[in-house]
Design a protein around this motif. Structure first.
Motif, mmCIF file in Angstrom:
data_model
loop_
_atom_site.group_PDB
_atom_site.id
_atom_site.type_symbol
_atom_site.label_atom_id
_atom_site.label_comp_id
_atom_site.label_asym_id
_atom_site.label_seq_id
_atom_site.Cartn_x
_atom_site.Cartn_y
_atom_site.Cartn_z
ATOM 1 N N PHE A 173 -7.511 19.137 -4.781
ATOM 2 C CA PHE A 173 -7.681 17.604 -4.868
ATOM 3 C C PHE A 173 -9.078 17.104 -4.497
ATOM 4 N N LEU A 174 -9.615 16.281 -5.217
ATOM 5 C CA LEU A 174 -10.812 15.952 -4.993
ATOM 6 C C LEU A 174 -10.755 14.232 -4.678
ATOM 7 N N GLY A 175 -9.856 13.755 -3.872
ATOM 8 C CA GLY A 175 -9.976 12.491 -3.243
ATOM 9 C C GLY A 175 -9.141 11.319 -4.202
ATOM 10 N N ASP A 176 -8.977 10.182 -3.559
ATOM 11 C CA ASP A 176 -8.430 9.012 -4.120
ATOM 12 C C ASP A 176 -7.146 9.297 -4.443
ATOM 13 N N TYR A 177 -6.191 9.416 -3.473
ATOM 14 C CA TYR A 177 -4.702 9.660 -3.440
ATOM 15 C C TYR A 177 -4.155 8.369 -3.777
ATOM 16 N N VAL A 178 -4.679 7.369 -3.215
ATOM 17 C CA VAL A 178 -4.045 6.055 -3.214
ATOM 18 C C VAL A 178 -5.054 5.035 -4.137
ATOM 19 N N GLY A 179 -4.201 3.949 -4.132
ATOM 20 C CA GLY A 179 -5.132 2.653 -4.952
ATOM 21 C C GLY A 179 -4.621 2.569 -6.365
ATOM 22 N N TYR A 180 -4.345 1.510 -6.754
ATOM 23 C CA TYR A 180 -3.795 1.036 -8.237
ATOM 24 C C TYR A 180 -2.389 1.420 -8.581
ATOM 25 N N GLY A 181 -2.009 2.414 -7.929
ATOM 26 C CA GLY A 181 -0.636 2.942 -8.271
ATOM 27 C C GLY A 181 0.337 2.389 -7.089
ATOM 28 N N ALA A 182 1.728 2.828 -7.656
ATOM 29 C CA ALA A 182 2.769 2.051 -6.932
ATOM 30 C C ALA A 182 3.403 2.970 -6.013
ATOM 31 N N ASP A 183 3.022 4.469 -6.086
ATOM 32 C CA ASP A 183 3.605 5.252 -5.265
ATOM 33 C C ASP A 183 2.701 6.148 -4.214
ATOM 34 N N PRO A 184 1.951 5.464 -3.738
ATOM 35 C CA PRO A 184 1.175 6.078 -2.540
ATOM 36 C C PRO A 184 1.560 7.015 -1.688
ATOM 37 N N GLY A 185 2.897 6.807 -1.101
ATOM 38 C CA GLY A 185 3.407 7.499 -0.038
ATOM 39 C C GLY A 185 3.794 8.906 -0.723
ATOM 40 N N TRP A 186 4.400 8.818 -2.019
ATOM 41 C CA TRP A 186 4.961 10.283 -2.731
ATOM 42 C C TRP A 186 3.661 10.887 -2.879
ATOM 43 N N VAL A 190 -4.782 -4.657 -3.374
ATOM 44 C CA VAL A 190 -4.197 -3.277 -3.579
ATOM 45 C C VAL A 190 -4.258 -2.560 -2.172
ATOM 46 N N VAL A 191 -5.290 -2.787 -1.423
ATOM 47 C CA VAL A 191 -5.726 -1.887 -0.102
ATOM 48 C C VAL A 191 -4.584 -2.411 1.058
ATOM 49 N N GLU A 192 -4.450 -3.698 0.782
ATOM 50 C CA GLU A 192 -3.424 -4.300 1.740
ATOM 51 C C GLU A 192 -2.116 -3.720 1.728
ATOM 52 N N TRP A 193 -1.705 -3.922 0.323
ATOM 53 C CA TRP A 193 -0.337 -3.570 0.099
ATOM 54 C C TRP A 193 -0.213 -1.957 0.300
ATOM 55 N N THR A 194 -1.043 -1.131 0.067
ATOM 56 C CA THR A 194 -0.891 0.155 0.012
ATOM 57 C C THR A 194 -0.655 0.491 1.759
ATOM 58 N N ARG A 195 -1.490 -0.070 2.612
ATOM 59 C CA ARG A 195 -1.523 0.343 4.052
ATOM 60 C C ARG A 195 -0.001 -0.218 4.363
ATOM 61 N N ALA A 196 0.617 -1.102 3.920
ATOM 62 C CA ALA A 196 1.939 -1.414 4.380
ATOM 63 C C ALA A 196 3.057 -0.516 3.949
ATOM 64 N N GLN A 197 2.592 0.332 2.902
ATOM 65 C CA GLN A 197 3.547 1.286 2.365
ATOM 66 C C GLN A 197 3.573 2.612 3.143
ATOM 67 N N LEU A 198 2.561 2.745 3.716
ATOM 68 C CA LEU A 198 2.375 4.291 4.314
ATOM 69 C C LEU A 198 2.649 4.335 5.837
ATOM 70 N N ASN A 199 3.280 5.303 6.178
ATOM 71 C CA ASN A 199 3.587 5.649 7.724
ATOM 72 C C ASN A 199 2.522 6.075 8.429
ATOM 73 N N PRO A 200 2.442 6.251 9.782
ATOM 74 C CA PRO A 200 1.499 6.855 10.537
ATOM 75 C C PRO A 200 1.011 8.204 10.192
ATOM 76 N N GLU A 201 1.908 9.070 9.765
ATOM 77 C CA GLU A 201 1.328 10.589 9.414
ATOM 78 C C GLU A 201 0.911 10.540 8.015
ATOM 79 N N GLN A 202 1.279 9.504 7.211
ATOM 80 C CA GLN A 202 0.502 9.663 5.809
ATOM 81 C C GLN A 202 -1.062 8.992 6.114
ATOM 82 N N LEU A 203 -0.985 7.861 6.850
ATOM 83 C CA LEU A 203 -2.442 7.331 7.279
ATOM 84 C C LEU A 203 -3.351 8.342 7.801
ATOM 85 N N ALA A 204 -2.717 9.176 8.847
ATOM 86 C CA ALA A 204 -3.448 10.166 9.593
ATOM 87 C C ALA A 204 -4.007 11.275 8.381
#
Length: 247
Positions: A33-46, A85-99
């Protein structure tokens, strides 16, 4: 071994699941996986949780600029839409996902292969490979014969001979391309989560290490559902509209 190369997933669950299913059916034995898992879409955590599972099973996963944006200070120069989008994505993620995002390396080298999101010459500056000039600069920055990168949302293949002759072309989906190691190759699989070449079908590539062939793939998915989720999340309408047009 068949290695599936997936990049720019962009929180698009429907596209990523379709790509993973297609790659498995095609015989993928390992994943990068070459990066950019988040951004633009609605399912960053998944998407992050899914990539984490693959990494736990031996997959490669490097950092992308959208991933870095979620775990670093937001640039004051960032466009309002991107900031939202960045601010929204941050709010969707838990500490483990951000880590998990914070722990991703800028690049990964394995044997004769380099995996990086943007380029090999300055990975952390996120410069695009827009043509031969940038591709050759990237190939000159590594001794690896195979460089796999994302960032550009359009599938492309560049090569450099031992005499310094460079070439590039847009691949035909599903057609194996010989990539012998007497040349250097730079492979841009295209975006799984947000293609931008006028084709809404998700992109990925498969590298057959034994046969030394590369095939670029296009996978249709339910882009209408992905777009509906973006609208329901209150994200910018343009992010939903572009999925239907591959732009």
């Amino acid at each position: 071994m068949k290695l599936a190369l997936i990049t720019d997933l962009h929180a698009n669950r429907e596209a990523v699941q379709a790509v993973l299913d297609h790659a498995k059916a095609a015989g993928a034995q390992r994943y990068a996986f070459l990066g950019d898992y988040v951004g633009y879409g609605a399912d960053p955590g998944w998407v992050i949780d899914t990539v984490r599972e693959y990494v736990a099973a031996g997959a490669i996963a490097v950092n992308g600029n959208h991933d870095a944006g979620c775990v670093q200070d937001i640039s004051p120069n960032m466009r309002p839409e991107a900031r939202q989008v960045v601010e929204w994505t941050r709010a969707q993620l838990n500490p483990e996902q951000l880590a998990f995002l914070a722990e991703r390396p800028m690049s990964h080298t394995e044997g004769d292969m380099l995996f990086v999101h943007a380029n090999a010459f300055a990975p952390a500056e996120w410069e695009y490979i827009q043509g031969r000039i940038e591709a050759v600069r990237s190939l000159h920055a590594t001794t690896c014969h195979y460089t796999f990168c994302g960032h550009m949302h359009e599938p492309k293949l560049f090569h450099l001979s031992g005499t310094g002759k460079a070439g590039d072309f847009v691949p035909t989906p599903g057609v194996p391309i010989p990539v012998p190691p007497h040349r250097q190759w730079l492979i841009v699989p295209g975006s799984a989560g947000q293609p931008r070449d006028g084709n809404p079908a998700a992109c990925y590539a498969m590298f057959d290490l034994r046969e030394q062939t590369l095939s670029f793939q296009r996978v249709p998915y339910d882009h209408e559902l992905a777009a509906a989720k973006i609208r329901a999340a209150g994200l910018p309408e343009r992010l939903a509209d572009r999925l239907a047009h591959g732009q």
